[in-house]
Scaffold this active site. Structure first.
Site, PDB file in Angstrom:
ATOM      1  N   GLU A   1     -23.780 -13.742  -3.260  1.00 53.40           N
ATOM      2  CA  GLU A   1     -22.547 -14.121  -3.958  1.00 53.40           C
ATOM      3  C   GLU A   1     -22.550 -15.559  -4.457  1.00 53.40           C
ATOM      4  O   GLU A   1     -22.940 -16.478  -3.727  1.00 53.40           O
ATOM      5  CB  GLU A   1     -21.361 -13.912  -3.005  1.00 53.40           C
ATOM      6  CG  GLU A   1     -20.015 -14.318  -3.591  1.00 53.40           C
ATOM      7  CD  GLU A   1     -18.867 -13.957  -2.676  1.00 53.40           C
ATOM      8  OE1 GLU A   1     -17.919 -14.755  -2.575  1.00 53.40           O
ATOM      9  OE2 GLU A   1     -18.906 -12.873  -2.054  1.00 53.40           O
TER      10      GLU A   1
ATOM     11  N   HIS B   1      -8.914 -25.142   3.172  1.00 52.65           N
ATOM     12  CA  HIS B   1      -9.825 -26.186   3.632  1.00 52.65           C
ATOM     13  C   HIS B   1      -9.062 -27.409   4.165  1.00 52.65           C
ATOM     14  O   HIS B   1      -9.673 -28.326   4.718  1.00 52.65           O
ATOM     15  CB  HIS B   1     -10.748 -26.647   2.504  1.00 52.65           C
ATOM     16  CG  HIS B   1     -11.733 -25.606   2.081  1.00 52.65           C
ATOM     17  ND1 HIS B   1     -11.539 -24.801   0.985  1.00 52.65           N
ATOM     18  CD2 HIS B   1     -12.922 -25.225   2.621  1.00 52.65           C
ATOM     19  CE1 HIS B   1     -12.571 -23.982   0.866  1.00 52.65           C
ATOM     20  NE2 HIS B   1     -13.424 -24.224   1.834  1.00 52.65           N
TER      21      HIS B   1
ATOM     22  N   ASP C   1      -9.874 -14.750  -8.005  1.00 51.28           N
ATOM     23  CA  ASP C   1      -8.850 -15.102  -7.020  1.00 51.28           C
ATOM     24  C   ASP C   1      -7.521 -15.126  -7.767  1.00 51.28           C
ATOM     25  O   ASP C   1      -7.342 -15.895  -8.710  1.00 51.28           O
ATOM     26  CB  ASP C   1      -9.149 -16.473  -6.414  1.00 51.28           C
ATOM     27  CG  ASP C   1      -8.223 -16.819  -5.256  1.00 51.28           C
ATOM     28  OD1 ASP C   1      -6.986 -16.731  -5.441  1.00 51.28           O
ATOM     29  OD2 ASP C   1      -8.725 -17.187  -4.179  1.00 51.28           O
TER      30      ASP C   1
ATOM     31  N   GLU D   1     -15.274 -16.042  -8.174  1.00 49.30           N
ATOM     32  CA  GLU D   1     -14.246 -16.741  -7.398  1.00 49.30           C
ATOM     33  C   GLU D   1     -13.718 -17.966  -8.130  1.00 49.30           C
ATOM     34  O   GLU D   1     -12.516 -18.250  -8.098  1.00 49.30           O
ATOM     35  CB  GLU D   1     -14.829 -17.135  -6.042  1.00 49.30           C
ATOM     36  CG  GLU D   1     -13.972 -18.045  -5.206  1.00 49.30           C
ATOM     37  CD  GLU D   1     -14.668 -18.476  -3.928  1.00 49.30           C
ATOM     38  OE1 GLU D   1     -14.280 -19.507  -3.360  1.00 49.30           O
ATOM     39  OE2 GLU D   1     -15.627 -17.781  -3.497  1.00 49.30           O
TER      40      GLU D   1
ATOM     41  N   HIS E   1     -11.332 -12.328  -4.596  1.00 46.90           N
ATOM     42  CA  HIS E   1     -11.539 -13.329  -3.562  1.00 46.90           C
ATOM     43  C   HIS E   1     -10.319 -13.345  -2.649  1.00 46.90           C
ATOM     44  O   HIS E   1      -9.199 -13.084  -3.077  1.00 46.90           O
ATOM     45  CB  HIS E   1     -11.756 -14.701  -4.208  1.00 46.90           C
ATOM     46  CG  HIS E   1     -11.908 -15.819  -3.237  1.00 46.90           C
ATOM     47  ND1 HIS E   1     -10.963 -16.821  -3.107  1.00 46.90           N
ATOM     48  CD2 HIS E   1     -12.884 -16.107  -2.334  1.00 46.90           C
ATOM     49  CE1 HIS E   1     -11.361 -17.673  -2.183  1.00 46.90           C
ATOM     50  NE2 HIS E   1     -12.525 -17.263  -1.697  1.00 46.90           N
TER      51      HIS E   1
ATOM     52  N   GLU F   1     -11.176  -8.404   0.689  1.00 47.78           N
ATOM     53  CA  GLU F   1     -11.673  -9.458   1.572  1.00 47.78           C
ATOM     54  C   GLU F   1     -10.551 -10.077   2.389  1.00 47.78           C
ATOM     55  O   GLU F   1      -9.431 -10.238   1.914  1.00 47.78           O
ATOM     56  CB  GLU F   1     -12.337 -10.561   0.732  1.00 47.78           C
ATOM     57  CG  GLU F   1     -12.815 -11.773   1.544  1.00 47.78           C
ATOM     58  CD  GLU F   1     -13.385 -12.886   0.686  1.00 47.78           C
ATOM     59  OE1 GLU F   1     -14.230 -13.640   1.185  1.00 47.78           O
ATOM     60  OE2 GLU F   1     -12.986 -13.000  -0.501  1.00 47.78           O
TER      61      GLU F   1
ATOM     62  N   ASP G   1     -22.569 -15.671   1.104  1.00 45.27           N
ATOM     63  CA  ASP G   1     -21.760 -16.447   0.162  1.00 45.27           C
ATOM     64  C   ASP G   1     -22.454 -17.790  -0.059  1.00 45.27           C
ATOM     65  O   ASP G   1     -22.536 -18.621   0.853  1.00 45.27           O
ATOM     66  CB  ASP G   1     -20.358 -16.664   0.745  1.00 45.27           C
ATOM     67  CG  ASP G   1     -19.427 -17.390  -0.210  1.00 45.27           C
ATOM     68  OD1 ASP G   1     -19.887 -17.854  -1.273  1.00 45.27           O
ATOM     69  OD2 ASP G   1     -18.226 -17.501   0.105  1.00 45.27           O
TER      70      ASP G   1
ATOM     71  N   ARG H   1     -17.797 -30.162   3.978  1.00 44.26           N
ATOM     72  CA  ARG H   1     -17.231 -30.047   2.634  1.00 44.26           C
ATOM     73  C   ARG H   1     -16.025 -30.971   2.457  1.00 44.26           C
ATOM     74  O   ARG H   1     -15.756 -31.435   1.350  1.00 44.26           O
ATOM     75  CB  ARG H   1     -16.857 -28.587   2.343  1.00 44.26           C
ATOM     76  CG  ARG H   1     -18.072 -27.671   2.319  1.00 44.26           C
ATOM     77  CD  ARG H   1     -17.792 -26.386   1.574  1.00 44.26           C
ATOM     78  NE  ARG H   1     -17.100 -25.404   2.408  1.00 44.26           N
ATOM     79  CZ  ARG H   1     -16.857 -24.152   2.005  1.00 44.26           C
ATOM     80  NH1 ARG H   1     -17.223 -23.735   0.813  1.00 44.26           N
ATOM     81  NH2 ARG H   1     -16.226 -23.309   2.803  1.00 44.26           N
TER      82      ARG H   1
END
Length: 394
Positions: A240, A22, A291, A268, A318, A338, A214, A48
């Site tokens: 999810e 991010h 994850d 996650e 994840h 994924e 998600d 976010r």
């Protein structure tokens, strides 16, 4: 020949890409009006990054053996994690045999339990643990998947997470997971838009391509059930992480109330065998999604996977790039994995940790041969052009 000991541990921070995906600039689908727990506040609804999802940045851990070999691990923990590594965890590594991974993990976890247990502390432990497995693989001249028992299949199959499942289908992926854009604070109109988005994507990808939503911890139980019921018409494969990671009771209710055949997935943002034990024993979901960079590293992922297998559940990590690929290919209860589409418009396949790591394998036509993972350790190295900062040298 005697196994080398650990002579040095170093922790660096990195801004802009890397493990904290991010931590980007400019437009990116991953930051474009995605439903979050903070979306109840209008000023934090569009982005976010606006509420600080990228504040930590990347932590890079190097563990150096007495013969000069270096193991590498990365995670999302930033400067906080660097402090924990250099000022606390290093005492459990220096002078130890490289093979003492289980003991080192145990001491790191229980020594930090009074201020840790989950979150940034376990993220940090994960980074150290990953570096230790990388180091052991390099010293033995074997890939990590060989240390874990070896591949149980010849290739990995991938689904893609991103804003364009239609493009993911063209790229050969088995499915596409959409970010949910609108949460409960946007009312029935937002719910309608979520269903319209799903319907539009279904019309573009056809009936046989997986579509998932998600929800990133953003919903309440009632909204989650309504979303699942309305999404059934458009063949939603799973829903999810609808609820807070701490709401095990809500997840158990959700699993009992979704349409038959629709899967509930989460994990996650869960950590350690104890957190996943709650999800599994309370029958909260059909698939758990730890994850490896956040749940406790490879050492803990082994235990989490065994728990899931004993409960008859799938474990689909994840998107943690090459670190999860080495694990998934060794486990029967991880039949696919994924990749998070890191391109701003989700229109091309990029390595998970670019530009931080070099030599990361990427799927081709939605697949990856086991042979792509055959370099020693995790098979990746630091990009020398990336600027590292070591804020807390021991």
């Amino acid at each position: 020949m005697a196994m080398p000991t650990i002579k040095a541990v170093r922790a660096y921070t990195v801004r802009g890409g890397g493990a904290d995906y991010h931590d980007t600039q400019g437009y990116h689908w991953i930051d474009d009006h995605i439903a979050t727990p903070m979306a109840r506040y209008e000023e934090y609804r569009q982005s976010r990054r606006s509420f600080g999802i990228n504040v930590l940045g990347t932590l890079v851990v190097e563990v150096e053996a007495s013969d000069g070999t270096i193991g590498l691990g990365v995670t999302t923990a930033g400067e906080i994690g660097a402090f924990i590594v250099e000022k606390h965890l290093s005492r459990f590594l220096i002078g130890r045999q490289v093979t003492e991974i289980e003991k080192i993990w145990d001491q790191m976890y229980f020594a930090t339990q009074f201020y840790g247990r989950k979150g940034v502390v376990v993220n940090t432990i994960s980074g150290v643990d990953i570096a230790l497995w990388d180091l052991l693989g390099k010293l033995r001249g074997e890939p990590v998947h060989a240390l874990l028992g070896g591949p149980v299949r010849d290739e990995l199959q991938f689904y893609a997470t991103g804003a364009r499942p239609d493009l993911a289908k063209e790229m050969g992926f088995i499915g596409g997971k959409l970010p949910l854009l609108h949460g409960p604070a946007e009312g029935d109109e937002g719910l309608k838009k979520n269903i319209e988005k799903l319907a539009d994507m279904r019309s573009k990808v056809g009936d046989d391509f997986w579509l998932m939503y998600d929800c990133w911890m953003s919903l309440d139980l009632n909204y989650s059930i309504r979303l699942a019921q309305k999404a059934q018409e458009f063949g939603l494969k799973w829903i999810e992480e609808c609820l807070s990671p701490d709401d095990y009771w809500g997840y158990a209710d959700l699993k009992r109330n979704v349409p038959k055949g629709m899967l509930v997935t989460t994990g996650e943002h869960e950590a350690t065998r104890w957190g996943f034990r709650m999800l599994l024993e309370m029958d909260c979901c059909d698939i758990i999604q730890p994850d490896v960079n956040w749940c406790g590293g490879i050492t803990e992922l082994i235990k989490i996977s065994a728990l899931a297998d004993a409960h008859g559940k799938l474990m689909v990590p994840h998107g943690s790039g090459v670190y999860s690929y080495h694990f998934v290919i060794t486990r029967h209860n991880s039949p696919f994995t994924e990749i998070i589409m890191s391109a701003p418009n989700a229109d091309e396949v990029r390595p998970a940790f670019s530009p931080l790591l070099l030599d990361e394998p990427v799927p081709v036509n939605g697949r990856m041969k086991a042979s792509a993972l055959d370099k020693s350790g995790f098979g990746v190295r630091l990009n020398p052009e990336v600027q590292l900062h070591r804020p807390y040298a021991s």
